[in-house]
Design a protein around this motif. Structure first.
Motif, mmCIF file in Angstrom:
data_model
loop_
_atom_site.group_PDB
_atom_site.id
_atom_site.type_symbol
_atom_site.label_atom_id
_atom_site.label_comp_id
_atom_site.label_asym_id
_atom_site.label_seq_id
_atom_site.Cartn_x
_atom_site.Cartn_y
_atom_site.Cartn_z
ATOM 1 N N ARG A 36 -29.737 34.637 -18.179
ATOM 2 C CA ARG A 36 -29.539 35.593 -17.091
ATOM 3 C C ARG A 36 -28.364 35.229 -16.188
ATOM 4 O O ARG A 36 -28.077 35.944 -15.225
ATOM 5 N N LEU A 37 -27.705 34.123 -16.456
ATOM 6 C CA LEU A 37 -26.606 33.657 -15.612
ATOM 7 C C LEU A 37 -25.259 34.037 -16.221
ATOM 8 O O LEU A 37 -25.040 33.867 -17.421
ATOM 9 N N ALA A 38 -24.345 34.528 -15.378
ATOM 10 C CA ALA A 38 -22.995 34.836 -15.851
ATOM 11 C C ALA A 38 -22.294 33.565 -16.304
ATOM 12 O O ALA A 38 -21.563 33.556 -17.301
ATOM 13 N N THR A 39 -22.525 32.478 -15.563
ATOM 14 C CA THR A 39 -22.007 31.159 -15.925
ATOM 15 C C THR A 39 -23.196 30.220 -16.070
ATOM 16 O O THR A 39 -23.864 29.923 -15.070
ATOM 17 N N PRO A 40 -23.503 29.771 -17.272
ATOM 18 C CA PRO A 40 -24.667 28.886 -17.441
ATOM 19 C C PRO A 40 -24.579 27.648 -16.548
ATOM 20 O O PRO A 40 -23.487 27.111 -16.319
ATOM 21 N N ALA A 41 -25.713 27.241 -16.034
ATOM 22 C CA ALA A 41 -25.763 26.015 -15.238
ATOM 23 C C ALA A 41 -25.639 24.804 -16.160
ATOM 24 O O ALA A 41 -25.811 24.916 -17.378
ATOM 25 N N PHE A 42 -25.340 23.661 -15.579
ATOM 26 C CA PHE A 42 -25.406 22.422 -16.348
ATOM 27 C C PHE A 42 -26.870 22.169 -16.689
ATOM 28 O O PHE A 42 -27.768 22.473 -15.894
ATOM 29 N N SER A 43 -27.127 21.633 -17.853
ATOM 30 C CA SER A 43 -28.510 21.438 -18.262
ATOM 31 C C SER A 43 -28.709 20.087 -18.942
ATOM 32 O O SER A 43 -27.903 19.678 -19.785
ATOM 33 N N LEU A 44 -29.790 19.424 -18.535
ATOM 34 C CA LEU A 44 -30.264 18.214 -19.205
ATOM 35 C C LEU A 44 -31.709 18.434 -19.644
ATOM 36 O O LEU A 44 -32.503 17.501 -19.727
ATOM 37 N N SER A 45 -32.027 19.666 -19.934
ATOM 38 C CA SER A 45 -33.386 20.047 -20.297
ATOM 39 C C SER A 45 -33.852 19.317 -21.552
ATOM 40 O O SER A 45 -33.213 19.385 -22.609
ATOM 41 N N GLY A 46 -34.974 18.603 -21.421
ATOM 42 C CA GLY A 46 -35.556 17.897 -22.551
ATOM 43 C C GLY A 46 -34.829 16.637 -22.967
ATOM 44 O O GLY A 46 -35.185 16.027 -23.974
ATOM 45 N N GLU A 47 -33.820 16.203 -22.200
ATOM 46 C CA GLU A 47 -32.989 15.067 -22.601
ATOM 47 C C GLU A 47 -33.274 13.777 -21.833
ATOM 48 O O GLU A 47 -32.711 12.734 -22.177
ATOM 49 N N LEU A 48 -34.116 13.852 -20.805
ATOM 50 C CA LEU A 48 -34.266 12.705 -19.910
ATOM 51 C C LEU A 48 -35.655 12.080 -19.996
ATOM 52 O O LEU A 48 -36.662 12.779 -20.135
ATOM 53 N N SER A 49 -35.704 10.752 -19.874
ATOM 54 C CA SER A 49 -36.970 10.060 -19.671
ATOM 55 C C SER A 49 -37.405 10.277 -18.222
ATOM 56 O O SER A 49 -36.640 10.810 -17.396
ATOM 57 N N LEU A 50 -38.609 9.860 -17.894
ATOM 58 C CA LEU A 50 -39.070 10.008 -16.510
ATOM 59 C C LEU A 50 -38.209 9.213 -15.543
ATOM 60 O O LEU A 50 -37.892 9.675 -14.439
ATOM 61 N N LYS A 51 -37.813 8.003 -15.940
ATOM 62 C CA LYS A 51 -36.946 7.192 -15.080
ATOM 63 C C LYS A 51 -35.582 7.859 -14.912
ATOM 64 O O LYS A 51 -34.991 7.846 -13.828
ATOM 65 N N GLU A 52 -35.056 8.444 -15.979
ATOM 66 C CA GLU A 52 -33.768 9.130 -15.892
ATOM 67 C C GLU A 52 -33.870 10.395 -15.047
ATOM 68 O O GLU A 52 -32.943 10.733 -14.305
ATOM 69 N N LEU A 53 -35.004 11.094 -15.155
ATOM 70 C CA LEU A 53 -35.221 12.251 -14.291
ATOM 71 C C LEU A 53 -35.194 11.828 -12.824
ATOM 72 O O LEU A 53 -34.601 12.501 -11.976
#
Length: 364
Positions: A255-272
């Motif tokens: 739904r975004l004209a310019t996609p946001a940066f995404s780290l979806s599903g890529e981080l451990s809890l500590k990295e989050l």
């Protein structure tokens, strides 16, 4: 002269050598108990304080400066068969027994904590009063903590276990605490550098919860992200690696004209946690990532529907909690209205309400 303590059965904090804090619940619950470790260590600096948590929540307490050892129960032990599970349970019990605890603090209604108090025989133990439990429950502890109503934040309810022992937490120890650690911070710094970002120049948006009745409509979150981008803010989206959460992030991006940066599903809890720590603002719903934001000191905009914001809202940081004023039935704790997985008290919240709250925090 020592301060007067009106509690007749207060324990001598100076005599605690080793203590065990048991919190067998979900990630956010464990993190909201983190002040117990800080406050106990402040009152008993000589003590070694251990944690007993589920294995998948261990990162919520590892590296906490007041925690000596983290013992875990793996929910997957049930898949080992009767013999395999018995061996794992025995190994855990022997590890706990070897620590020779003087004090056990049990923070939930889980029967395991009561049985451990009986078997490990600490000098002192405290557990919550649970309505309807037999005398055996109450007799498992030397002290029983009076429980409070839903207007009391769970961080304070957890600390009440210490108060029941005569240990009064100071203001500096009452905040949530989570330490991401250098490896997580380096990994996140590398991700951000790849986006052309650095610390405190982006907004972290985590739209999902493991409980989808707590989630805001996708189109509404996309509208917030789009407007923040239009106002010049970089946005980083995250989600757990589950299929449902990944689908939610993909729907927002679409739904975004310019996609946001995404780290979806890529981080451990500590990295989050490291990512949230580097953000200038966190926006999300009632979820563990919201508590992580509070624990690393990042200002929070949180949307609450059927769950209780008084009990579970952002704790100890600048925050704005968005709730419906048109639904006197909330907080009901229901799995969506009528069990339908959709909560009217959330769907009614507008994008402008969230944006106004974000602007306030960004300007402060």
């Amino acid at each position: 002269m020592e301060n007067f303590n009106p509690l007749r059965d207060a324990i001598p904090a100076g005599e605690i050598r080793r203590a065990l804090v048991i919190k067998l619940r979900h990630h956010g619950d464990v993190l909201v108990s983190s002040p117990v470790f800080s406050a106990l260590k402040a009152s008993a600096p000589q003590a070694e304080i251990d944690a007993l948590v589920y294995a998948d929540t261990a990162e919520m307490v590892t590296l906490h400066p007041a925690v000596a050892e983290v013992h875990t129960i793996d929910r997957k032990w049930k898949k080992l068969g009767v013999v395999g599970q018995a061996k794992a349970e025995l190994a855990l019990f022997n590890a706990l027994k070897a620590r020779q605890y003087d004090l056990i603090i049990h923070l939930t209604e889980h029967w395991r904590g009561a049985w451990l108090c009986r078997l490990l025989k600490p000098r002192w133990s405290v557990g919550p009063a649970v309505k309807g439990r037999s005398k055996r429950w109450k007799q498992s502890f030397t002290h029983v903590q009076t429980m409070h109503n839903a207007l009391r934040h769970m961080a304070e309810t957890n600390l009440d276990a210490l108060r029941r022992l005569g240990i009064q937490p100071g203001p500096d120890e009452r905040r949530l605490k989570l330490v991401p650690g250098e490896p997580a911070e380096r990994a996140v710094a590398a991700h951000l550098a790849g986006f052309g970002l650095a610390g405190k120049d982006f907004i972290h948006v985590h739209p999902a919860s493991r409980w989808f009745f707590k989630c805001w409509p996708v189109e509404r979150m996309a509208a917030v992200v789009a407007q923040l981008q239009a106002e010049g803010h970089a946005v980083v989206l995250t989600a757990a690696p589950s299929k449902d959460e990944q689908t939610m992030v993909e729907a927002i991006q679409a739904r975004l004209a310019t996609p946001a940066f995404s780290l979806s599903g890529e981080l451990s809890l500590k990295e989050l946690a490291a990512l949230t720590q580097a953000a200038k603002l966190f926006i999300g719903v009632d979820s563990a990532p919201m508590h992580i934001a509070a624990a690393v000191g990042t200002p929070v905009v949180a949307l609450f529907g059927p769950s209780g914001d008084k009990q579970w809202g952002p704790w100890g940081v600048p925050a704005r909690v968005i709730t419906s004023q048109q639904h006197p039935c909330r907080p009901c704790g229901a799995d969506g209205c009528g069990g339908g997985k959709v909560s009217d008290c959330l769907t009614i919240l507008s994008a402008e309400q969230v944006l106004a709250a974000a602007r306030e925090l960004l300007a402060s």
